[in-house]
Design a protein around this motif. Structure first.
Motif, PDB file in Angstrom:
ATOM      1  N   UNK A  72      13.704 -16.040 -10.452  1.00 15.44           N
ATOM      2  CA  UNK A  72      13.152 -14.735 -10.033  1.00 15.44           C
ATOM      3  C   UNK A  72      14.088 -13.623 -10.631  1.00 15.44           C
ATOM      4  N   UNK A  73      13.500 -12.679 -11.263  1.00 15.88           N
ATOM      5  CA  UNK A  73      14.380 -11.484 -11.679  1.00 15.88           C
ATOM      6  C   UNK A  73      13.854 -10.284 -11.256  1.00 15.88           C
ATOM      7  N   UNK A  74      15.263  -9.255 -11.294  1.00 17.37           N
ATOM      8  CA  UNK A  74      14.684  -7.820 -11.234  1.00 17.37           C
ATOM      9  C   UNK A  74      14.786  -7.140 -12.474  1.00 17.37           C
ATOM     10  N   UNK A  75      13.934  -6.212 -12.880  1.00 14.07           N
ATOM     11  CA  UNK A  75      14.068  -5.502 -14.157  1.00 14.07           C
ATOM     12  C   UNK A  75      14.493  -4.080 -13.714  1.00 14.07           C
ATOM     13  N   UNK A  76      15.583  -3.650 -13.747  1.00 14.91           N
ATOM     14  CA  UNK A  76      16.189  -2.467 -13.195  1.00 14.91           C
ATOM     15  C   UNK A  76      15.678  -1.181 -14.033  1.00 14.91           C
ATOM     16  N   UNK A  77      15.096  -1.294 -15.045  1.00 18.37           N
ATOM     17  CA  UNK A  77      14.779  -0.075 -15.864  1.00 18.37           C
ATOM     18  C   UNK A  77      13.264   0.056 -15.667  1.00 18.37           C
ATOM     19  N   UNK A  78      12.405  -0.923 -14.797  1.00 18.62           N
ATOM     20  CA  UNK A  78      11.364  -0.470 -14.243  1.00 18.62           C
ATOM     21  C   UNK A  78      11.431  -0.019 -12.849  1.00 18.62           C
ATOM     22  N   UNK A  79      10.950   1.026 -12.355  1.00 17.56           N
ATOM     23  CA  UNK A  79      11.013   1.568 -11.249  1.00 17.56           C
ATOM     24  C   UNK A  79       9.726   1.858 -10.473  1.00 17.56           C
ATOM     25  N   UNK A  80       9.554   1.541  -9.179  1.00 18.50           N
ATOM     26  CA  UNK A  80       8.406   1.827  -8.596  1.00 18.50           C
ATOM     27  C   UNK A  80       8.960   2.665  -7.186  1.00 18.50           C
ATOM     28  N   UNK A  81       8.158   3.693  -6.624  1.00 12.10           N
ATOM     29  CA  UNK A  81       8.500   4.450  -5.320  1.00 12.10           C
ATOM     30  C   UNK A  81       7.887   3.589  -4.202  1.00 12.10           C
ATOM     31  N   UNK A  82       8.735   3.212  -3.128  1.00 11.00           N
ATOM     32  CA  UNK A  82       8.382   2.235  -1.991  1.00 11.00           C
ATOM     33  C   UNK A  82       8.791   3.220  -0.905  1.00 11.00           C
ATOM     34  N   UNK A  83       7.641   3.725  -0.359  1.00 13.74           N
ATOM     35  CA  UNK A  83       8.098   4.740   0.855  1.00 13.74           C
ATOM     36  C   UNK A  83       8.527   4.269   2.056  1.00 13.74           C
ATOM     37  N   UNK A  84       8.684   3.063   2.110  1.00 12.44           N
ATOM     38  CA  UNK A  84       9.366   2.545   3.420  1.00 12.44           C
ATOM     39  C   UNK A  84      10.946   2.394   3.074  1.00 12.44           C
ATOM     40  N   UNK A  85      11.663   3.319   3.486  1.00 13.62           N
ATOM     41  CA  UNK A  85      13.249   3.373   3.028  1.00 13.62           C
ATOM     42  C   UNK A  85      14.077   2.753   4.044  1.00 13.62           C
ATOM     43  N   UNK A  86      14.493   1.724   3.660  1.00 13.12           N
ATOM     44  CA  UNK A  86      15.835   1.162   4.594  1.00 13.12           C
ATOM     45  C   UNK A  86      15.006   0.177   5.671  1.00 13.12           C
ATOM     46  N   UNK A  87      16.073  -0.425   6.606  1.00  9.59           N
ATOM     47  CA  UNK A  87      15.539  -0.955   7.625  1.00  9.59           C
ATOM     48  C   UNK A  87      15.165  -0.201   8.837  1.00  9.59           C
ATOM     49  N   UNK A  88      14.389  -0.528   9.731  1.00 11.56           N
ATOM     50  CA  UNK A  88      14.070   0.098  11.025  1.00 11.56           C
ATOM     51  C   UNK A  88      15.240   0.381  11.861  1.00 11.56           C
ATOM     52  N   UNK A  89      16.059  -0.612  11.662  1.00  2.10           N
ATOM     53  CA  UNK A  89      17.302  -0.568  12.508  1.00  2.10           C
ATOM     54  C   UNK A  89      18.258   0.684  12.402  1.00  2.10           C
ATOM     55  N   UNK A  90      17.940   1.381  11.243  1.00  3.68           N
ATOM     56  CA  UNK A  90      18.948   2.265  10.824  1.00  3.68           C
ATOM     57  C   UNK A  90      18.193   3.734  11.371  1.00  3.68           C
TER      58      UNK A  90
ATOM     59  N   UNK B 276      13.081   5.464  -3.348  1.00  4.46           N
ATOM     60  CA  UNK B 276      12.691   6.072  -1.995  1.00  4.46           C
ATOM     61  C   UNK B 276      11.834   7.299  -2.693  1.00  4.46           C
ATOM     62  N   UNK B 277      11.222   8.223  -1.552  1.00  2.00           N
ATOM     63  CA  UNK B 277      10.576   9.482  -2.269  1.00  2.00           C
ATOM     64  C   UNK B 277      11.483  10.375  -2.751  1.00  2.00           C
ATOM     65  N   UNK B 278      12.711  10.339  -2.476  1.00  2.00           N
ATOM     66  CA  UNK B 278      13.384  11.291  -3.174  1.00  2.00           C
ATOM     67  C   UNK B 278      14.221  10.669  -4.506  1.00  2.00           C
ATOM     68  N   UNK B 279      13.428   9.367  -4.814  1.00  2.00           N
ATOM     69  CA  UNK B 279      13.998   8.676  -5.980  1.00  2.00           C
ATOM     70  C   UNK B 279      15.250   8.199  -6.038  1.00  2.00           C
ATOM     71  N   UNK B 280      15.731   7.814  -4.703  1.00  4.74           N
ATOM     72  CA  UNK B 280      17.085   7.108  -4.589  1.00  4.74           C
ATOM     73  C   UNK B 280      16.868   5.766  -4.324  1.00  4.74           C
TER      74      UNK B 280
ATOM     75  N   UNK C  96       0.747  -1.202   0.051  1.00  4.24           N
ATOM     76  CA  UNK C  96       0.044   0.196   0.003  1.00  4.24           C
ATOM     77  C   UNK C  96       0.976   1.298   0.146  1.00  4.24           C
ATOM     78  N   UNK C  97       2.060   1.185   0.534  1.00  3.51           N
ATOM     79  CA  UNK C  97       3.036   2.364   0.497  1.00  3.51           C
ATOM     80  C   UNK C  97       3.964   2.501  -0.819  1.00  3.51           C
ATOM     81  N   UNK C  98       3.500   1.997  -2.034  1.00  7.70           N
ATOM     82  CA  UNK C  98       4.167   2.134  -3.220  1.00  7.70           C
ATOM     83  C   UNK C  98       3.441   3.160  -4.355  1.00  7.70           C
ATOM     84  N   UNK C  99       4.253   3.786  -4.879  1.00  9.01           N
ATOM     85  CA  UNK C  99       3.467   4.611  -6.100  1.00  9.01           C
ATOM     86  C   UNK C  99       4.112   4.157  -7.486  1.00  9.01           C
TER      87      UNK C  99
END
Length: 295
Positions: free
Chosen positions: A216-234, A121-125, A88-91
């Motif tokens: 299973x593969x990742x297609x790197x030229x397809x991008x989706x924003x995921x608002x959960x950025x990184x582990x909560x440990x950080x 992430x939201x900053x498109x990093x 739900x936290x994707x765009x």
């Protein structure tokens, strides 16, 4: 029906609405349905979804049944040839679903059954999009020894890494935020194991896929924003409840797929990890050790 898009919602009304807007704005050229499974939200999510998007199918649970079970509920009623499990936290920022669909439709390697995007992430990093399966060597390196083999660690052992470049890569598992998979293969492998409440259910499912020789593969030229950025440990604040859910998922994964002895050594490495970082976690160390021992 080409694709069934499945979103699990739990008190994320505004994020879910934002995600739905992006799907309808960006997705063209295929037939699709959207199923939202609500896990007993208290923020009137279902009411708003039905009002704003009456074409969306809503499954309303009376209790929070967890992530994997909620997704399985949706699969049982969906009509699509492909499933797209979307957090739900994707765009969506482009016509990602069509790109996934035609890639798998035209893929000549029949063992490739699942794909995901390079997440931002939201900053498109770049942020975590995939990972290697957990292992005792990875747990040992995570104590701090990874600094002596950082390049090999990131490529062969890290359980979460971002994907850059233009080459499609095979990965052990895809982040649960965006899993595009053939429905028949998902059903063949048995779906998500409902013993996991939240976290590690996708890792477990991909482990079973790998054992059946699917890729299973990742297609790197397809991008989706995921608002959960990184582990909560950080993050600055340590979330004990989230740590509990993650660690219980990890323990279940090890017991199920690696055995009790491996699980014991994994806990030993976890104990050492947090003791070494005592100054950082001293406020929560008693809770952390208790969770490690009793999970």
């Amino acid at each position: 029906m080409d694709v069934s898009i499945i979103i699990v919602n739990y008190n994320t009304r505004n994020l879910t609405l934002q995600c739905l807007v992006s799907i309808y704005e960006k997705t063209k050229g295929i037939s699709f349905e959207i199923i939202v499974v609500d896990n007993a939200s208290l923020d009137n999510s279902v009411e708003y979804i039905k009002k704003e998007f009456p074409q969306v199918t809503c499954i309303e649970n009376n209790i929070n049944v967890g992530f994997g079970k909620a997704n399985n509920q949706a699969v049982r009623i969906c009509k699509g040839k492909y499933l797209f499990f979307l957090n739900s936290d994707t765009i969506l920022i482009d016509n990602s679903i069509v790109l996934f669909f035609y890639y798998l439709e035209n893929c000549k390697v029949k063992s490739v059954c699942c794909c995901g995007a390079s997440l931002l992430d939201m900053q498109q990093n770049l942020t975590g999009s995939a990972g290697n399966f957990p292992s005792l060597l990875q747990e040992f390196l995570d104590i701090g020894f990874y600094i002596f083999c950082s390049k090999i660690y990131k490529r062969k052992f890290s359980i979460a890494f971002h994907v850059h470049g233009n080459e499609i890569i095979e990965v052990d598992y895809i982040c649960g935020a965006d899993i595009f998979i053939k429905k028949e293969i998902f059903n063949l492998v048995g779906g998500f194991d409902e013993n996991y409440f939240m976290y590690y259910e996708e890792t477990d499912m991909f482990y079973r896929l790998k054992n059946l020789n699917y890729k299973s593969i990742i297609i790197p030229n397809i991008n989706i924003i995921h608002l959960e950025s990184g582990s909560f440990l950080n993050k600055k604040t340590f979330d004990v409840n989230k740590f509990t859910m993650i660690y219980k998922g990890k323990v279940l994964y090890y017991k199920k797929n690696k055995g009790s002895l491996s699980c014991f050594f994994m806990k030993c490495f976890s104990f050492i990890f947090y003791i070494i970082r005592l100054p950082r976690y001293y406020r929560n160390i008693h809770a952390i050790i208790s969770i490690i021992i009793h999970s």
